[in-house]
Design a protein around this motif. Sequence first.
Motif, PDB file in Angstrom:
ATOM      1  N   ILE B 172       0.958  -1.327   0.081  1.00  0.00           N
ATOM      2  CA  ILE B 172       0.043   0.137  -0.060  1.00  0.00           C
ATOM      3  C   ILE B 172       0.759   1.101   0.191  1.00  0.00           C
ATOM      4  N   VAL B 173       1.850   1.279   0.345  1.00  0.00           N
ATOM      5  CA  VAL B 173       2.899   2.378   0.576  1.00  0.00           C
ATOM      6  C   VAL B 173       3.330   2.735  -0.730  1.00  0.00           C
ATOM      7  N   ILE B 176       0.881   4.489  -2.681  1.00  0.00           N
ATOM      8  CA  ILE B 176       0.861   5.918  -2.493  1.00  0.00           C
ATOM      9  C   ILE B 176       2.007   6.619  -3.169  1.00  0.00           C
ATOM     10  N   GLN B 180       1.537   9.542  -5.854  1.00  0.00           N
ATOM     11  CA  GLN B 180       2.701  10.678  -5.660  1.00  0.00           C
ATOM     12  C   GLN B 180       3.145  11.298  -6.963  1.00  0.00           C
ATOM     13  N   PRO B 201      -8.580  -0.809   1.526  1.00  0.00           N
ATOM     14  CA  PRO B 201      -7.590   0.457   2.169  1.00  0.00           C
ATOM     15  C   PRO B 201      -6.820   0.920   0.834  1.00  0.00           C
TER      16      PRO B 201
ATOM     17  N   ALA C 197       4.248   4.897   7.295  1.00  0.00           N
ATOM     18  CA  ALA C 197       3.764   5.202   5.921  1.00  0.00           C
ATOM     19  C   ALA C 197       2.423   4.672   5.597  1.00  0.00           C
ATOM     20  N   ALA C 198       1.757   3.662   6.511  1.00  0.00           N
ATOM     21  CA  ALA C 198       0.530   3.049   6.214  1.00  0.00           C
ATOM     22  C   ALA C 198      -0.565   3.346   7.497  1.00  0.00           C
ATOM     23  N   PRO C 201      -4.536   3.867   6.459  1.00  0.00           N
ATOM     24  CA  PRO C 201      -5.165   2.717   6.315  1.00  0.00           C
ATOM     25  C   PRO C 201      -5.244   1.777   7.195  1.00  0.00           C
ATOM     26  N   ARG C 238      -5.829  11.740   3.743  1.00  0.00           N
ATOM     27  CA  ARG C 238      -5.274  11.214   2.733  1.00  0.00           C
ATOM     28  C   ARG C 238      -4.027  12.297   2.467  1.00  0.00           C
ATOM     29  N   GLN C 241      -1.432  11.937   5.032  1.00  0.00           N
ATOM     30  CA  GLN C 241      -0.480  10.575   4.945  1.00  0.00           C
ATOM     31  C   GLN C 241       0.255  10.491   3.868  1.00  0.00           C
ATOM     32  N   PHE C 242       0.089  11.025   2.767  1.00  0.00           N
ATOM     33  CA  PHE C 242       0.776  11.337   1.610  1.00  0.00           C
ATOM     34  C   PHE C 242       2.219  12.170   2.100  1.00  0.00           C
ATOM     35  N   ASP C 243       1.881  13.239   2.574  1.00  0.00           N
ATOM     36  CA  ASP C 243       3.183  14.012   2.962  1.00  0.00           C
ATOM     37  C   ASP C 243       3.848  13.071   4.057  1.00  0.00           C
ATOM     38  N   VAL C 245       4.466   9.937   4.243  1.00  0.00           N
ATOM     39  CA  VAL C 245       5.179   9.144   3.665  1.00  0.00           C
ATOM     40  C   VAL C 245       6.355   9.651   3.109  1.00  0.00           C
ATOM     41  N   THR C 246       6.549  10.883   2.359  1.00  0.00           N
ATOM     42  CA  THR C 246       7.415  11.670   1.853  1.00  0.00           C
ATOM     43  C   THR C 246       8.485  11.841   3.025  1.00  0.00           C
ATOM     44  N   ASP C 249       9.946   8.518   4.141  1.00  0.00           N
ATOM     45  CA  ASP C 249      10.832   7.923   3.111  1.00  0.00           C
ATOM     46  C   ASP C 249      12.230   8.643   3.401  1.00  0.00           C
TER      47      ASP C 249
END
Lengths: 347, 347, 347, 347
Positions: B172-173, B176, B180, B201, C197-198, C201, C238, C241-243, C245-246, C249
Motif C-alpha cells: 500500500i505504501v 501511495i 504521488q 484500503p 507510512a501506512a 489505512p 489522505r 498521510q501522503f506528506d 510518506v514523503t 521515506d
Amino acid sequence: MTSHVCLQGIFTPNLVPLDCRGDINEPELRRYIDWLIAKGVHGLYPNGSTGEFTRFTVEERRRIIEIVSDQTRGRVAILAGAAEANVKETIKACEYYHQLGRRAVAIVARLYYKLSPASVYAYFKEIGRNTPIDVTLYNIPMFASPIDVPTVRRLADECEKVVAIKDSSGDIVNMIRMIQAVRPHRPEFAFLTGWDAALMPMLLIGCDGGTNASSGVVPELTRLLYDLTVSGRLDEARQVQFDLVTLFDTMIYSAEFPNGFRAAVDLRGFNMGIGRQPQSDEQVTDLAALSRALQCLLSQHGFTDEPIGGCSTSSGKPDSVGGELQTQDVSAIVHTVVAELKRRGLV
Amino acid sequence: MTSHVCLQGIFTPNLVPLDCRGDINEPELRRYIDWLIAKGVHGLYPNGSTGEFTRFTVEERRRIIEIVSDQTRGRVAILAGAAEANVKETIKACEYYHQLGRRAVAIVARLYYKLSPASVYAYFKEIGRNTPIDVTLYNIPMFASPIDVPTVRRLADECEKVVAIKDSSGDIVNMIRMIQAVRPHRPEFAFLTGWDAALMPMLLIGCDGGTNASSGVVPELTRLLYDLTVSGRLDEARQVQFDLVTLFDTMIYSAEFPNGFRAAVDLRGFNMGIGRQPQSDEQVTDLAALSRALQCLLSQHGFTDEPIGGCSTSSGKPDSVGGELQTQDVSAIVHTVVAELKRRGLV
Amino acid sequence: MTSHVCLQGIFTPNLVPLDCRGDINEPELRRYIDWLIAKGVHGLYPNGSTGEFTRFTVEERRRIIEIVSDQTRGRVAILAGAAEANVKETIKACEYYHQLGRRAVAIVARLYYKLSPASVYAYFKEIGRNTPIDVTLYNIPMFASPIDVPTVRRLADECEKVVAIKDSSGDIVNMIRMIQAVRPHRPEFAFLTGWDAALMPMLLIGCDGGTNASSGVVPELTRLLYDLTVSGRLDEARQVQFDLVTLFDTMIYSAEFPNGFRAAVDLRGFNMGIGRQPQSDEQVTDLAALSRALQCLLSQHGFTDEPIGGCSTSSGKPDSVGGELQTQDVSAIVHTVVAELKRRGLV
Amino acid sequence: MTSHVCLQGIFTPNLVPLDCRGDINEPELRRYIDWLIAKGVHGLYPNGSTGEFTRFTVEERRRIIEIVSDQTRGRVAILAGAAEANVKETIKACEYYHQLGRRAVAIVARLYYKLSPASVYAYFKEIGRNTPIDVTLYNIPMFASPIDVPTVRRLADECEKVVAIKDSSGDIVNMIRMIQAVRPHRPEFAFLTGWDAALMPMLLIGCDGGTNASSGVVPELTRLLYDLTVSGRLDEARQVQFDLVTLFDTMIYSAEFPNGFRAAVDLRGFNMGIGRQPQSDEQVTDLAALSRALQCLLSQHGFTDEPIGGCSTSSGKPDSVGGELQTQDVSAIVHTVVAELKRRGLV
C-alpha cells in the motif's frame, strides 16, 4: 565423477546470433557452433536461459534446434531446451527433438508461477511418463520454481527417462544432498552445474560436468578448468577458477543478462547482433574494458594468438610477465569496469 | 478517486473453462462472461495471471480475446493481456487487439529474467512508442521483474499511450508513492490494485479500482465492497473486506494458484474442467469445505439464493442467525480446511 | 476502533539524546519528553528499535525508563521496551518496570536467531506466565523473528497479561488476519502499527493506534493524521498521510536508521548528539535539505511558527501560496535529497 | 592454504553446559574443553552464535572466556567472541580478553539493525583503530548485517589488527571473491568458513580452516575431514564430507538452532542441561534417532568404541558391514527423523 554417467563434461548453453532485422542469423550460428566444437566443448545446450529461449517464438525455438543438430552432425552431444507453454506443448517438442536424432536430450523447466514441490513433481512426472527422449531436469531457482531434493529423488526413482539434473543455483551443499539422494539408486544419473563460478568445487564434490555460459565465450578456458580439475591438478585449476570468477562476474553484472555474454562473444570474432531485450541509452556495455579483460585472461593462460574482434588496443604481452602480476592487472581492470558500470547505474 | 480516469471499478481477470480434451470450452466461457457482467463487474481482464496466459499458445491467447470481445459486445471494458515472447510479438498482439475494438486496452508484463529498472523502462518504452492501443503497466513482483516508482513516473511522463498501472504487489505504501509520483502530471492515469485482500484500503488511499481474482468467484461481493467503500460506508465495507480476506486466503493458499479459484468457480455453477498444470494425487482441493465457506459467505451478505454447484449439503441458513457468529463459523471452516491442506502438504 | 481497548492512539518510540561523551543526556531527554507530550502524543515508547535499545547497556536501558517515567508523571501512558538477553533477564526487567508504576506496559521482542513459530510461542508463553505487568507483543520481521498469526492468536487466548501487539511490518493484510483471529475472543486486545507510512489505512481497517517514529519528529502532524482519520475526514487525512510518506521515506532512506530521525529531531530544536553507531565520512546527512523539507511540511499544515533549529534559510512562506504547489515542492526537495544521497552511496 | 597465516585449522564454536538452575556449569564446561582438545580440534571459539552469546549477560560472557582460557592453558588457540552492545563496550571486551593472554583473538559482529556497507565499515574501522588484540571479522548474513567484499578488502588494507574473516554464509563464490580481493595484499590474512556442510570444497578453493559447530559434536570427524582434504586424499574426504552434511542437516534442521547440537553433545557423554530458549512441548528432539545416526556415523569411520550417552540400543556393528550400506542406513535414518520432525511441525 563416475565413468558411466549419461552426460559428462562441459556443455555450452549457446547464444543465438541475430541479423540486422532481429532474425536468427543462421550462417553465423553455424560458424559459432563449429568454433565451439573446435575449441573443445563436450556438448551444446541450445534454448537454455543463456540462449534466451523465452524471447523466441515456438517456431524459432524449433529452427534453432534444427540448425544446431544439422551443423553438429553428431560430433558432440546436444541437450535441447524444450520448455514450452504447457505439458502438452512440451511433450510435442520432446517428440520433435527426438526425431531429429538419437543423441538429443531434452531439458525442461517451469516458468512464471511459483509452484509447490507437489506441482513441480506432477509436472515433470507427466512429462517423464510421455517423453520419447531422455529428460534432464533444469533447476534455476532465480528464474523458475525450484526443484527440491525429495522431488529430484522421487522423479529419479520413478522415471527412467529422467537421466540428469542441471542445477544453476550455485548451492554446493544442495548439490551434495541431491547426489546423496539419487546416486545410490541411479549411478548413471548425471549432475551438471550451471554456475560457472563454482565449477571446480562442484566437480570436486562429485558433479559430472557443467552447462556453463562462460564456455560460450572462452571455451578453451572452461575446458582447461574441467581437465585440470578432473586430473587432480588442483593448484592450477584453482587459478583458472579464480580468473573465471572474475570474468563471469564481469559479464554477468556488467549488463543485463545475457548481454554481457553477447558482447563478449562479439569480441571473440562473431557478430551477435542486437539482442531482443531493448536497452536504454545508458545501458551500453563498455566493450573496450571487457575486451581488455578478455585479452588479458586469454593471453595469461597461453591463448595469446586469439583475435578478439580487432579491438585489442593492448599490446598483448605486457601483462604476461608474471602470473601474480597479471591476475592483479585483470582484477584491477575488472574493478575499474565494474565501478564505471555502477557509476552509470548499469549494475 | 477522480471521475475522469480512463479505467475505474472492478475488472475480473477471468479464468478460462477447458473441455475434456483440455481445449478452450467456448460455450462455457461465453456463459461465464455473461454471468460476470450480470453480477456487476465493471470490466474483464482476459489473459492475466489468473487466466493462466502463460499456459496457452499464442493462437489460444488470441482466440480467448476474440471470444471475450465478441461476447461482451461493448457492455463492459476489456483489458486484454498482451504479454508475448518479445517486444515485436507483443506489439503485434497490441495491433491485433486494437483491431478487435476501440475499448480494448492492452496490459503487458515481462517474464522470466530479472530485469533492472533500466531494462524494464526500455522494454515498456519500446512498446509505448509503437502501440496503437492504450497500455496498462502490469506490476506483479512475485512473478515478474518489478516496475519501480521512478520507472512508472518516467513512462507516464514520456508515453501518452501508457494510461494506467495494475499493481498486484499488495504494497500500500508503494501505491501511495506511485500515485504521488504520477497523478500531478497525469491526472487521468489510473491505478488498479490486483491484491483483493487490500482492496478497501487501496481504494481509500486513492486507487481507482481493482483487477481482482475474487471477482471471478463472488462478483457480487467484490462489487459490493467497491460500492460500499467509494460511498464512504466504511463499517460495512470493513466487514466485507474481512470476509473477502478469508475467502481469498482459502482460495489462494488451499491449492496451487489459480486452482483454488477454478474450484470455486465450479461451485458457482460452471464447469471449469481440469486445469493445464498437472496435479499429483495428494493435491485434491477439498471442495466440500470450500463449498461450505462460499455458501456461508454469500448467504451472510444476502446472496442466499445463489446455487453453488449443487453440492450445498449445508441447509443454507443455520449459519445465518447472527453476523458475528457466521464470520467466526466461516473462519473456523477456513482454518479447518487450511489445517487439513497443510497436513496433506498441499499448502 | 473500539473504545475499550487497553492501548489507543499515537505512541512515540522516543530517541535518546546523548551528551558529548556519548552518555545519556538526561536534561535534554526530559525536555524532549515534555515537548512530545505538549505536542499531543498519547503515549511514549522508550527502548524501542527507534530508541536504539540494543546499543545501550542493561543499566542504561533501566535508567532511560526511570527518567521517562519520572518526567511523564502519569500524563501519558508508557510502553517500556523490555527485551533483554533471555527470558529470565526479560522477566526481571518486567518486574522492575512494574515497580516504577502501574501504567507502564512492557514490550518484548526476540533477537538474533531466526526462531520457528513454536519457539516464538514458547518464548512469549514463558514471559506471559511470569510477568507482573501487561505485555505487548512486538512484531518486527525486518529485524527479528516474525510472530505469525496463529502464534498471536494462541498467546492472546492463553495469556491474559498479553494485551496488545505492535506490528512494524507494514503488511496491512496480515494486520486484518491478526484482528480477525484475536478480536472475537479478546475485544480489548489492542493492535498498533509501527509503520508510519501506512498509518491511515491501518486505522481504517481496524487498528487502535500506532507507535510511529515520525511522531518523535512531527508529533503535531502524526496526531493530526490520527484525529482526521478516526473522525472520518478522509480527504484531509489522505493528504497528511501522503506528506508523511514523503517525510518518512526521507528520514528512513536518507541515512542509517535511525540517524535520519535523530537529525530531524535536531532540526526541531533539540540536541540529540552523535549516535552510537559510527558513521563513515561519506555518511553525513544533508541537514539543509532535510531542514527545508521539514519546514515546508510543517508550514503547509499550519504549523509555520515552529522553529526548526535555527537553520531555516527559507523565508518561511514562499512555498505556502497553494497546497498543490507546496506538495510538489516538498516532493522535489525530497527527490533532490534522495538523488544526492544515492550519488554519495548513502542509500 | 598458505603456511604463514595467523589462524589455521578447525576451531570449535563451543556450546556452554548449564546446570539445573540455568547457570553456567563450570566443571562440565572444563571437562568438555579437555575432551575437545583431546579429540584434536585446533582451537576454541567461545561466545559464537553456536555458543548462544546473545543469551548470556555481559558478566556471563566474560566468565565463559575466563573459564575457557584458564582450562585451555595455551594448548590451543582461542578466538573469543567479543560482540557487545556498542563499539565502546566491544572495545572494553577486547581489552579485557587481551589481558587474559596473548593468544586470544577477538571476533566481532554487529546485531539487530540492517546496516549499510558504509556503516559496517565504520563500525569495524572504529574497533580496528582501538583494539589491543587481533580482530577476526565475523560474517553471518543469516543473523546479522553482511560484510561485503569491498568492505573486507578496505578493512584488511587499512587495519593491521584485522587479521581474518570467519564467514558463515556457505557461499563459496563469495569466498573466492574475498580471497581474491585480500590475499594479494595481506598474504597472512586468514579465511575461515563457518558452514560445515561445505568445509571440504571451501578448503580446496583456498580457505585456511573452519569454525564448525559439528566439531563440537564429532571433533574426530571434522578433524579427519580437514586432514584428508589438506593432504589431497579427496575420495576419502568426499565421503566424510557427505556424511557430515547428513549429520549437520539432522542437527540444524531437527530442532531450533543450536538445540540439535546441544542434544548431540549430550549423546557424546556430556550434560548440557536445558538451553536458555524455552521450548514448547511439541519441540522435543528425537534423541533416539539422533543417537542412532551419530552412532552409525562414528562407527562407520572407525570411532566405534565411543560411548554416546549410554543410549546406544543399536548393537554397534550391524551397520558396519559395508561402507555403501552404512551410508544408506544413515541416510534412511536421517530421512525418517526429518520426516517425523516435519510431521510434528518442528522443522
